[in-house]
Design an enzyme around this catalytic site. Structure first.
Site, short mmCIF file in Angstrom:
data_model
loop_
_atom_site.label_atom_id
_atom_site.label_comp_id
_atom_site.label_asym_id
_atom_site.label_seq_id
_atom_site.Cartn_x
_atom_site.Cartn_y
_atom_site.Cartn_z
N LYS A 90 1.06 -4.88 9.72
CA LYS A 90 1.59 -4.33 8.64
C LYS A 90 2.80 -3.18 9.59
CE LYS A 90 3.57 -2.83 4.05
NZ LYS A 90 4.90 -1.62 5.04
N GLY A 95 10.37 -4.07 2.87
CA GLY A 95 11.66 -3.24 2.59
C GLY A 95 12.64 -3.51 1.96
N GLY A 96 13.35 -2.46 1.03
CA GLY A 96 14.44 -2.97 -0.14
C GLY A 96 14.06 -3.69 -0.69
N CYS A 113 3.70 3.00 9.22
CA CYS A 113 3.34 4.41 8.72
C CYS A 113 4.15 5.55 9.90
CB CYS A 113 2.41 5.11 7.63
SG CYS A 113 2.43 6.34 6.90
N ARG A 136 8.27 0.44 -3.65
CA ARG A 136 8.32 1.65 -5.28
C ARG A 136 8.66 0.74 -5.93
NH1 ARG A 136 12.46 4.38 -1.38
NH2 ARG A 136 12.35 2.44 -0.18
N HIS A 139 8.18 -4.23 8.02
CA HIS A 139 8.97 -3.53 6.51
C HIS A 139 10.38 -3.47 7.84
CE1 HIS A 139 9.67 0.70 4.63
NE2 HIS A 139 10.82 -0.38 5.38
N PRO A 165 0.80 -1.68 0.32
CA PRO A 165 -0.13 0.02 0.32
C PRO A 165 0.90 1.47 -0.02
CG PRO A 165 0.16 -0.79 1.95
CD PRO A 165 0.87 -1.98 1.20
N MET A 166 0.40 2.03 -0.85
CA MET A 166 1.68 3.31 -1.02
C MET A 166 0.74 4.95 -0.74
SD MET A 166 4.35 1.68 -3.03
CE MET A 166 3.87 0.73 -4.25
#
Length: 341
Positions: free
Chosen positions: A148, A221-222, A109, A244, A180, A26-27
């Site tokens: 999350k 993450g990453g 977040c 991303r 994350h 989710p972004m």
């Protein structure tokens, strides 16, 4: 598209559990309903997540605008933000007719406005409150409620607090957690810096799976490639969430991703564009703007000949009044001319 009536009928009840093998994170401002339809053209299997929607917004705001989505998005999860158990339960109850495959609580977040509302990563400091929240949410739905989170915040010791946090959630009935693998620094780092500066500790997440083998543990993450995803799955993790990279270079991450399930679905990127045409046409017919969809498609040909021309045409023309499918044709023509040169 609203079609709530169709969603329950087309929901893939058996698809959701296996879908966590790969998911798109989710972004905020990115994974809206148009982005998710676009991603679905590349993968039939991966779990897609909504942008975070706050529980107060669902309770008091415009429900269809916040919750509507296309039936093609399944399996799809709704991510909620909040820290009031009753308000979160009300939001879950309101969302039931939309038939999401999963409800996820955001405990990761780090943005200032999230902290000011006492939800997001700051909840890592209040595991019992999180447990109360997920219990209340579970009371209003038959679909899985997941969490999350980060590995910790500020000066917390992740080796100590993360297993305690997970154990508390498991005691409340949570069976699936997405971690994350970075701390969040609630003071001193921006949200963007919190995605890049705190060091990754993927090994800690792998150890959490070994410590809690009965839980579904996914890592985030990453992670930027399918090869990395396969590596983490081979280490015993149940799933990999990519953020991303899946947005900026979607073809490299999502086309061919269904092989993780033994599915050979791998459309050509041009086929993905053509598959989007009916959806785009419907959106335009309903009064929508072309750039609302095409902004998510800019990176589709990342690294390919003509990618710059594709991005330029869409960036310059899709936001113009009356822009329609002819802009897509022009962008493809630019791409194909460069590829042929």
């Amino acid at each position: 598209m609203t079609a709530i009536d169709n969603k329950a009928a087309t929901k893939g009840d058996s698809a959701a559990p296996a879908a966590h093998r790969l998911s798109v994170a989710p972004m905020m401002d990115w994974t809206d309903r148009h982005c998710r339809v676009f991603h679905r053209q590349m993968t039939r299997r991966a779990m897609l997540y909504t942008e975070m929607v706050t529980a107060p917004a669902v309770v008091h705001g415009p429900k269809p605008r916040l919750l509507d989505y296309s039936s093609v998005e399944h399996p799809v999860a709704l991510q909620l933000g909040g820290s009031d158990p009753r308000e979160l339960a009300d939001a879950v109850q309101i969302a039931r007719p939309w038939a999401y495959d999963e409800i996820n609580l955001n405990c990761g977040c780090p943005s200032d406005r999230v902290q000011s509302g006492c939800f997001g990563a700051v909840l890592m400091e209040r595991p019992q409150l999180v447990a109360d929240c997920v219990r209340a949410m579970m009371g209003e739905t038959d679909v899985p409620v997941t969490v999350k989170c980060r590995i910790g915040v500020d000066n917390q010791d992740p080796e100590t607090i993360l297993p305690q946090f997970i154990e508390t959630l498991a005691g409340a009935g949570v069976r699936h957690i997405i971690i994350h693998a970075r701390k969040a620094w609630l003071q001193g780092l921006s949200p963007k810096e919190n995605r890049e500066i705190p060091p990754l500790d993927h090994d800690l997440v792998v150890r959490m799976k070994r410590q809690f083998p009965e839980l579904t543990v996914c890592i985030n993450g990453g992670i930027t490639s399918l090869d990395q995803a396969r590596c983490f799955l081979d280490q015993g993790l149940d799933g990999v969430m990519i953020g991303r990279a899946a947005y900026h270079d979607p073809a490299s991450v999502l086309i061919g991703a269904d092989a993780l399930w033994g599915d050979d679905h791998a459309p050509d990127a041009v086929d993905v564009v053509n598959a989007m045409r009916p959806y785009i046409a419907d959106h335009l017919a309903a009064g929508g703007r072309l750039h609302q969809i095409t902004r998510h498609m800019l990176g589709l040909f990342m690294g390919k000949p003509g990618a710059r021309g594709w991005r330029r045409v869409l960036s310059e023309q899709a936001s113009r009044n009356g822009a329609g499918l002819a802009v897509i044709d022009a962008a493809l023509a630019e791409l194909q001319a460069s590829a042929a040169a």
